[in-house]
Design a protein around this motif. Structure first.
Motif, PDB file in Angstrom:
ATOM      1  N   GLU A 397      67.878  65.322  24.136  1.00  0.00           N
ATOM      2  CA  GLU A 397      66.219  66.375  24.894  1.00  0.00           C
ATOM      3  C   GLU A 397      65.930  64.796  24.969  1.00  0.00           C
ATOM      4  O   GLU A 397      64.629  65.282  26.524  1.00  0.00           O
ATOM      5  N   GLU A 398      65.565  64.535  23.772  1.00  0.00           N
ATOM      6  CA  GLU A 398      65.328  63.310  23.895  1.00  0.00           C
ATOM      7  C   GLU A 398      65.779  62.256  22.734  1.00  0.00           C
ATOM      8  O   GLU A 398      65.450  62.023  21.971  1.00  0.00           O
ATOM      9  N   PRO A 399      67.072  61.449  23.684  1.00  0.00           N
ATOM     10  CA  PRO A 399      67.730  60.271  23.113  1.00  0.00           C
ATOM     11  C   PRO A 399      66.816  59.365  22.631  1.00  0.00           C
ATOM     12  O   PRO A 399      66.102  59.243  23.248  1.00  0.00           O
ATOM     13  N   TRP A 400      66.886  59.114  21.767  1.00  0.00           N
ATOM     14  CA  TRP A 400      66.370  57.049  20.799  1.00  0.00           C
ATOM     15  C   TRP A 400      67.317  55.829  21.952  1.00  0.00           C
ATOM     16  O   TRP A 400      68.473  56.587  22.928  1.00  0.00           O
ATOM     17  N   VAL A 401      66.872  55.036  22.026  1.00  0.00           N
ATOM     18  CA  VAL A 401      67.275  53.807  23.192  1.00  0.00           C
ATOM     19  C   VAL A 401      68.826  54.103  22.460  1.00  0.00           C
ATOM     20  O   VAL A 401      69.572  53.291  23.201  1.00  0.00           O
ATOM     21  N   GLU A 402      69.266  53.408  21.380  1.00  0.00           N
ATOM     22  CA  GLU A 402      70.812  52.986  20.872  1.00  0.00           C
ATOM     23  C   GLU A 402      71.577  54.262  20.511  1.00  0.00           C
ATOM     24  O   GLU A 402      72.481  53.822  20.565  1.00  0.00           O
ATOM     25  N   TYR A 403      71.418  55.553  21.263  1.00  0.00           N
ATOM     26  CA  TYR A 403      72.056  56.794  21.581  1.00  0.00           C
ATOM     27  C   TYR A 403      73.182  55.979  22.550  1.00  0.00           C
ATOM     28  O   TYR A 403      72.628  56.361  23.440  1.00  0.00           O
ATOM     29  N   ARG A 404      74.420  56.418  22.129  1.00  0.00           N
ATOM     30  CA  ARG A 404      75.407  56.849  23.046  1.00  0.00           C
ATOM     31  C   ARG A 404      76.307  57.774  22.720  1.00  0.00           C
ATOM     32  O   ARG A 404      76.508  58.106  21.390  1.00  0.00           O
ATOM     33  N   PRO A 405      76.622  59.043  23.829  1.00  0.00           N
ATOM     34  CA  PRO A 405      76.897  60.484  23.630  1.00  0.00           C
ATOM     35  C   PRO A 405      78.510  60.202  23.492  1.00  0.00           C
ATOM     36  O   PRO A 405      79.087  58.664  23.736  1.00  0.00           O
ATOM     37  N   PRO A 406      78.818  60.840  22.083  1.00  0.00           N
ATOM     38  CA  PRO A 406      80.271  60.390  22.044  1.00  0.00           C
ATOM     39  C   PRO A 406      81.444  60.290  23.492  1.00  0.00           C
ATOM     40  O   PRO A 406      80.862  61.281  24.874  1.00  0.00           O
ATOM     41  N   GLU A 407      82.571  60.225  23.254  1.00  0.00           N
ATOM     42  CA  GLU A 407      83.842  60.478  24.523  1.00  0.00           C
ATOM     43  C   GLU A 407      84.412  61.658  24.656  1.00  0.00           C
ATOM     44  O   GLU A 407      84.525  62.097  23.527  1.00  0.00           O
ATOM     45  N   LEU A 408      83.440  62.221  25.906  1.00  0.00           N
ATOM     46  CA  LEU A 408      83.794  64.539  25.481  1.00  0.00           C
ATOM     47  C   LEU A 408      85.468  64.755  26.490  1.00  0.00           C
ATOM     48  O   LEU A 408      85.722  63.123  27.671  1.00  0.00           O
ATOM     49  N   GLU A 409      85.981  64.961  26.359  1.00  0.00           N
ATOM     50  CA  GLU A 409      87.806  65.339  27.211  1.00  0.00           C
ATOM     51  C   GLU A 409      87.194  65.702  28.542  1.00  0.00           C
ATOM     52  O   GLU A 409      86.471  66.167  28.666  1.00  0.00           O
ATOM     53  N   LEU A 410      88.135  64.792  29.088  1.00  0.00           N
ATOM     54  CA  LEU A 410      88.025  65.921  30.639  1.00  0.00           C
ATOM     55  C   LEU A 410      88.254  66.636  31.126  1.00  0.00           C
ATOM     56  O   LEU A 410      89.277  67.694  29.732  1.00  0.00           O
ATOM     57  N   PHE A 411      87.975  67.891  32.016  1.00  0.00           N
ATOM     58  CA  PHE A 411      88.021  68.504  32.206  1.00  0.00           C
ATOM     59  C   PHE A 411      88.450  68.817  33.706  1.00  0.00           C
ATOM     60  O   PHE A 411      87.436  68.902  34.787  1.00  0.00           O
ATOM     61  N   GLN A 412      89.344  69.040  34.456  1.00  0.00           N
ATOM     62  CA  GLN A 412      89.497  69.271  35.610  1.00  0.00           C
ATOM     63  C   GLN A 412      88.966  70.768  36.309  1.00  0.00           C
ATOM     64  O   GLN A 412      89.332  71.688  36.041  1.00  0.00           O
ATOM     65  N   ALA A 413      87.296  70.531  36.863  1.00  0.00           N
ATOM     66  CA  ALA A 413      86.622  71.869  37.352  1.00  0.00           C
ATOM     67  C   ALA A 413      87.035  72.856  38.363  1.00  0.00           C
ATOM     68  O   ALA A 413      86.506  73.444  38.621  1.00  0.00           O
ATOM     69  N   ASN A 414      87.814  71.822  39.750  1.00  0.00           N
ATOM     70  CA  ASN A 414      87.621  71.870  39.977  1.00  0.00           C
ATOM     71  C   ASN A 414      87.997  73.830  40.847  1.00  0.00           C
ATOM     72  O   ASN A 414      87.415  74.732  41.362  1.00  0.00           O
ATOM     73  N   GLU A 415      89.318  74.623  40.402  1.00  0.00           N
ATOM     74  CA  GLU A 415      89.308  75.288  40.072  1.00  0.00           C
ATOM     75  C   GLU A 415      88.281  76.742  39.561  1.00  0.00           C
ATOM     76  O   GLU A 415      87.924  77.973  39.524  1.00  0.00           O
ATOM     77  N   LEU A 416      87.903  76.248  38.183  1.00  0.00           N
ATOM     78  CA  LEU A 416      86.793  77.032  37.922  1.00  0.00           C
ATOM     79  C   LEU A 416      85.148  77.252  39.145  1.00  0.00           C
ATOM     80  O   LEU A 416      85.127  78.466  38.546  1.00  0.00           O
ATOM     81  N   LEU A 417      85.164  75.943  39.564  1.00  0.00           N
ATOM     82  CA  LEU A 417      84.002  75.908  40.626  1.00  0.00           C
ATOM     83  C   LEU A 417      84.187  77.015  41.196  1.00  0.00           C
ATOM     84  O   LEU A 417      83.527  77.651  41.915  1.00  0.00           O
ATOM     85  N   LYS A 418      85.508  77.430  41.845  1.00  0.00           N
ATOM     86  CA  LYS A 418      85.810  78.152  42.986  1.00  0.00           C
ATOM     87  C   LYS A 418      85.267  79.371  42.845  1.00  0.00           C
ATOM     88  O   LYS A 418      84.550  80.279  43.161  1.00  0.00           O
ATOM     89  N   GLU A 419      85.425  79.812  41.569  1.00  0.00           N
ATOM     90  CA  GLU A 419      85.499  81.125  41.161  1.00  0.00           C
ATOM     91  C   GLU A 419      84.467  81.389  40.510  1.00  0.00           C
ATOM     92  O   GLU A 419      84.090  82.307  40.374  1.00  0.00           O
ATOM     93  N   LEU A 420      83.389  80.717  39.576  1.00  0.00           N
ATOM     94  CA  LEU A 420      82.447  80.556  39.216  1.00  0.00           C
ATOM     95  C   LEU A 420      81.077  81.048  40.488  1.00  0.00           C
ATOM     96  O   LEU A 420      80.149  81.556  40.683  1.00  0.00           O
TER      97      LEU A 420
END
Length: 495
Positions: A397-420
């Protein structure tokens, strides 16, 4: 545009939190100005803070200080700095909120700006702050809100006009006053109609302070909301036991918030005594992992409409119990940085809480398919926000200058988006996805096409930390905005 004064006043009251719009209302004409100024000047210090415009404090302080008697101005050595007193409105009379720490900080900024940082001694800042607070107490038409947290420079109850003006306060924010421990005793004698109390326990237990706080709580008959911030566990339990045993508060309290509190094993049983409880927030609390105490009354928690949980471990059976008892009255359910079984939680929501309008939760990649079930069963969802369990939402919400988000697991979202796109509730206005979804340009085109075909009228569509986004994705949404009258999408992409 001429409207009856009562209509204009109601308009301004509905805009009380929107100072920018209120400023515009002042400029419409004299009638609008007369109706707007009293609302705009109820809490101008807070407005400057919210707008993050400290430069506005200089003219604000100039205005207030110009109302001080000339002898007081000379005593404070500010006569040559402030301008002429405004002649149209008596601004101090409209003030309804006193935050000592906010006024003190504003005076410090004002002195720095007008005299230079070398002139901003603590004694001078405190003297001007104290004089202003006393003037507000004597001249305001009534103080509704009083914030004494971190206010250790002077005892506000010893100022002229304090007893009379503070007798009408509805909301109080205070800590366990190390410098002025008897302020709770003074509050007990003055405050009889308070509806909101926020109490921070910052210091070690003091028997006199504890006794005065207990007495304050026991004298309140109309409290609706209580927020307890605990940093000393042995002190907190005494205060909470007092609240939980007060027959007066069992009926009146509708909102309870706990921050960093450590409970004994009877927390849920104590909470069950507040049979009109509508809002429950737990932030970094401990000891919600025990077994459920026996609670036989089937009406307990039936009015609970908001349950918000931040960073705590909770026995899943306790969560199931709360969701089952609150049932269709629950509208808001939020889990922030909270480890939970998402699949179980969704099943409980779909079985018991089908009237949910707002849902926020951290989630892991292998739980994403459960979103479909939630959308299909909770048809009144208006706000939906999920984010990767590795993220800290506060940092996002309010990241500080040095903030680096962690490496997140990749998800193939094409099928989910179709159903959503085919099962999003018609009531949905906001969707925020803070995960590493791989979404192609064809995926986003098909998703938006489904939204259009099903007549969805969303206002915010936000993807954050997603991979594969580019200018082409943005262009699809821009074209959608340009060619759609009823829909409006706000978007956020991390490229």
């Amino acid at each position: 545009m001429n409207l009856p004064h009562l209509c204009l006043e109601n308009i301004c009251l509905n805009l009380a939190q929107d100072s920018k719009t209120l400023h515009s209302c002042v400029l419409v004409n004299k009638q609008w100005s007369i109706s707007t100024v009293p609302i705009l000047w109820r809490d101008p210090f807070r407005h400057c803070k919210i707008l993050r415009k400290p430069n506005k404090l200089v003219p604000l302080l100039n205005t207030y200080l110009s109302f001080l008697p000339s002898t007081t101005q000379k005593l404070l050595d500010i006569t040559s700095i402030i301008g002429q007193r405004p002649t149209i409105f008596n601004y101090p009379v409209y003030l309804r909120s006193i935050s000592v720490v906010l006024i003190h900080g504003s005076v410090e900024y004002w002195i720095d700006s007008r005299f230079g940082a070398d002139s901003a001694s603590l004694q001078r800042i405190t003297s001007i702050c104290q004089v202003l607070c006393e003037y507000f107490l004597c001249n305001s038409s009534g103080i509704d809100y009083l914030d004494l947290e971190y206010a250790n420079w002077f005892d506000i109850f010893k100022l002229n006009g304090a007893i009379t003006s503070l007798s009408s306060i509805k909301s109080v924010v205070i800590d366990d006053q190390r410098n002025f421990p008897d302020q709770f005793e003074k509050l007990s004698s003055v405050m009889k109609n308070a509806q909101y109390l926020r109490l921070s326990l910052r210091y070690r237990k003091n028997d006199t302070v504890c006794k005065n706080i207990v007495n304050l709580l026991q004298t309140q008959k109309f409290l609706k909301k209580v927020s307890l911030f605990s940093h000393v566990s042995d002190f907190f339990q005494d205060i909470w036991d007092t609240l939980a045993s007060s027959q007066l508060l069992h009926k009146s309290l509708t909102s309870i918030e706990f921050h960093e509190a450590t409970f004994d094993n009877s927390a849920l049983l104590q909470l069950s005594r507040f049979y009109n409880l509508k809002h429950l927030k737990l932030y970094r609390c401990r000891n919600f992992i025990g077994e459920i105490q026996e609670i036989n009354d089937s009406l307990i928690f039936q009015n609970l409409s908001q349950l918000i949980i931040y960073k705590i471990g909770m026995n899943p059976r306790i969560l199931e119990f709360l969701l089952k008892r609150s049932n269709r009255s629950l509208n808001v359910l939020e889990f922030h940085d909270h480890v939970l079984n998402f699949h179980e939680t969704v099943l409980w929501c779909t079985n018991f809480c089908q009237n949910l309008s707002r849902f926020v939760a951290s989630i892991q990649v292998n739980q994403i398919s459960d979103i479909i079930l939630l959308f299909k069963e909770c048809k009144k969802l208006d706000y939906f926000h999920i984010y990767d369990a590795k993220l800290l939402i506060e940092d996002e919400e309010e990241p500080w200058v040095e903030y680096r988000p962690p490496e997140l697991e990749l998800f193939q979202a094409n099928e989910l988006l179709k159903e959503l796109g085919s099962c999003i509730p018609m009531t949905m206005r906001t969707i925020k996805i803070w995960m590493n979804w791989l979404i192609t340009i064809e995926d986003i085109e098909e998703f938006i096409s489904n939204c259009v075909n099903f007549g969805l009228n969303m206002k915010v569509l936000e993807f954050r930390h997603c991979k594969g986004f580019g200018n082409a994705h943005k262009e699809v949404i821009r074209n959608y905005l340009m060619n759609t009258v009823t829909n409006h999408f706000d978007y956020h992409f991390d490229l």
